[in-house]
Design an enzyme around this catalytic site. Structure first.
Site, PDB file in Angstrom:
ATOM      1  N   ASP A  82       0.836  -1.193   0.000  1.00  0.00           N
ATOM      2  CA  ASP A  82       0.000   0.000   0.000  1.00  0.00           C
ATOM      3  C   ASP A  82       0.874   1.247   0.000  1.00  0.00           C
ATOM      4  O   ASP A  82       1.837   1.343   0.774  1.00  0.00           O
ATOM      5  CB  ASP A  82      -0.895  -0.022   1.256  1.00  0.00           C
ATOM      6  CG  ASP A  82      -1.935   1.075   1.260  1.00  0.00           C
ATOM      7  OD1 ASP A  82      -2.342   1.512   0.165  1.00  0.00           O
ATOM      8  OD2 ASP A  82      -2.350   1.493   2.365  1.00  0.00           O
ATOM      9  N   GLY A 179      -6.283   8.515   8.049  1.00  0.00           N
ATOM     10  CA  GLY A 179      -6.288   8.814   9.481  1.00  0.00           C
ATOM     11  C   GLY A 179      -7.686   9.022  10.014  1.00  0.00           C
ATOM     12  O   GLY A 179      -8.674   8.533   9.454  1.00  0.00           O
ATOM     13  N   HIS A 206      -9.531   5.209  -1.012  1.00  0.00           N
ATOM     14  CA  HIS A 206      -8.662   5.246   0.162  1.00  0.00           C
ATOM     15  C   HIS A 206      -9.325   6.092   1.252  1.00  0.00           C
ATOM     16  O   HIS A 206     -10.206   6.893   0.978  1.00  0.00           O
ATOM     17  CB  HIS A 206      -7.303   5.852  -0.186  1.00  0.00           C
ATOM     18  CG  HIS A 206      -6.419   4.943  -0.958  1.00  0.00           C
ATOM     19  ND1 HIS A 206      -5.054   4.848  -0.727  1.00  0.00           N
ATOM     20  CD2 HIS A 206      -6.676   4.066  -1.955  1.00  0.00           C
ATOM     21  CE1 HIS A 206      -4.519   3.959  -1.551  1.00  0.00           C
ATOM     22  NE2 HIS A 206      -5.490   3.487  -2.317  1.00  0.00           N
ATOM     23  N   ALA A 208     -11.164   5.146   3.962  1.00  0.00           N
ATOM     24  CA  ALA A 208     -12.548   4.782   4.274  1.00  0.00           C
ATOM     25  C   ALA A 208     -12.832   4.669   5.766  1.00  0.00           C
ATOM     26  O   ALA A 208     -13.992   4.647   6.167  1.00  0.00           O
ATOM     27  CB  ALA A 208     -12.923   3.466   3.586  1.00  0.00           C
ATOM     28  N   ASN A 228     -10.163   0.701   0.977  1.00  0.00           N
ATOM     29  CA  ASN A 228      -9.080   0.541   1.949  1.00  0.00           C
ATOM     30  C   ASN A 228      -9.529   0.903   3.363  1.00  0.00           C
ATOM     31  O   ASN A 228     -10.142   1.956   3.572  1.00  0.00           O
ATOM     32  CB  ASN A 228      -7.901   1.449   1.579  1.00  0.00           C
ATOM     33  CG  ASN A 228      -7.101   0.927   0.415  1.00  0.00           C
ATOM     34  OD1 ASN A 228      -7.574   0.117  -0.378  1.00  0.00           O
ATOM     35  ND2 ASN A 228      -5.870   1.396   0.296  1.00  0.00           N
TER      36      ASN A 228
END
Length: 283
Positions: A82, A179, A206, A208, A228
């Site tokens: 990743d 984050g 990304h 999520a 993700n």
């Protein structure tokens, strides 16, 4: 079964209108939890490690853990790098046995992102490995990755980027962040729709962790094929450990609190698999 690659996994998700859950792990217990959840839900799954995680324990160790667990699992499991931060790290992951690679050149200018991504795609091709890239910046901070306030993906640039790089999947920036969210994120779903019209390959969401189930599912309906999850898995694992130690501060056996952390992660992953709609989709 042996580790799977992600290209067919994501193409099937795209064709059938669901998403594959991609889960970042930090240790053996988290990897166990993700795969146990996938087996119970009969779902394909991706396990991911970031450059910071790799720095902590090494590519070979994460590969060995996940490959051993996947071998005994009756569902497809892929091991994905990743946010690969360099060409060199991507090549190291390929040599270590990773079955899916992300190269993240989103912090570079457009042409530099294309050049770096194309180089990784060409290097991964002889091994038949799919490559994910990112265009536009997903905001927020995760590990060593700092996306700042982010920057949205331009649909026309996405089409050109995919055509010139040959990537297998594309992470798009539509208002998510890495984050913990400080407020309620506002997703630009109309932008996602425009990207979907111009880009045929699977799209990736990304950041999520912290999104509502409804927001994730709306994005899946509009073309997202991989979602993700990272931060919330860490929170779940740490919460399990803290609960055990708070109740019994004298516990000294790591297996006791490791088991509690693992169980919390497993239950969370099962929930996220359900949200992604990939229950029962394992072949």
């Amino acid at each position: 079964m042996p580790l799977a690659t992600t290209e067919e996994m994501l193409k099937k998700a795209q064709a059938d209108g669901y998403a594959v859950g991609a889960f970042n792990v930090e240790n053996m217990e988290m990897a166990q939890a993700v795969i146990q959840a996938a087996v119970e839900m009969r779902a394909p799954v991706m396990i991911q490690t970031t450059p910071s995680t790799v720095k902590y324990a090494g590519l070979d160790l994460y590969y060995a853990n996940v490959a051993a667990l996947a071998k005994k699992a009756p569902v497809p499991v892929a091991l994905h790098l990743d946010h690969g931060s360099s060409f060199e790290l991507a090549m190291q992951a390929i040599r270590a046995g990773y079955t899916s690679i992300m190269i993240d050149g989103s912090h570079r200018v457009f042409e530099e992102n294309i050049a770096l991504t194309r180089r990784v795609v060409e290097a991964a091709a002889p091994n038949g490995l799919p490559v994910e890239a990112e265009l536009g910046k997903v905001g927020g901070k995760e590990d060593d990755l700092d996306g700042g306030s982010g920057g949205y993906t331009v649909p026309e640039e996405a089409a050109e980027f995919v055509r010139r790089t040959g990537v297998s999947s594309l992470a798009v920036a539509i208002g998510t962040a890495h984050g913990v969210y400080k407020g309620t994120p506002k997703l630009d779903v109309e932008r996602l729709k425009e990207i979907r019209k111009l880009v045929e390959i699977p799209l990736v969401l990304h950041g999520a962790s912290g999104l509502s189930d409804e927001s994730v599912q709306e994005c899946i309906r509009e073309g997202i094929c991989k979602v993700n999850f990272a931060t919330e898995l860490r929170i779940a694992y740490s919460g399990g450990v803290k609960a055990v130690l708070a109740e019994n501060p004298d516990v000294f056996d790591p297996k006791v609190y490791g088991k509690a952390g693992r169980e919390r992660v497993k239950e969370l992953v099962k929930n996220r698999i359900a949200v992604c709609g990939c229950c029962g989709k394992a072949e």
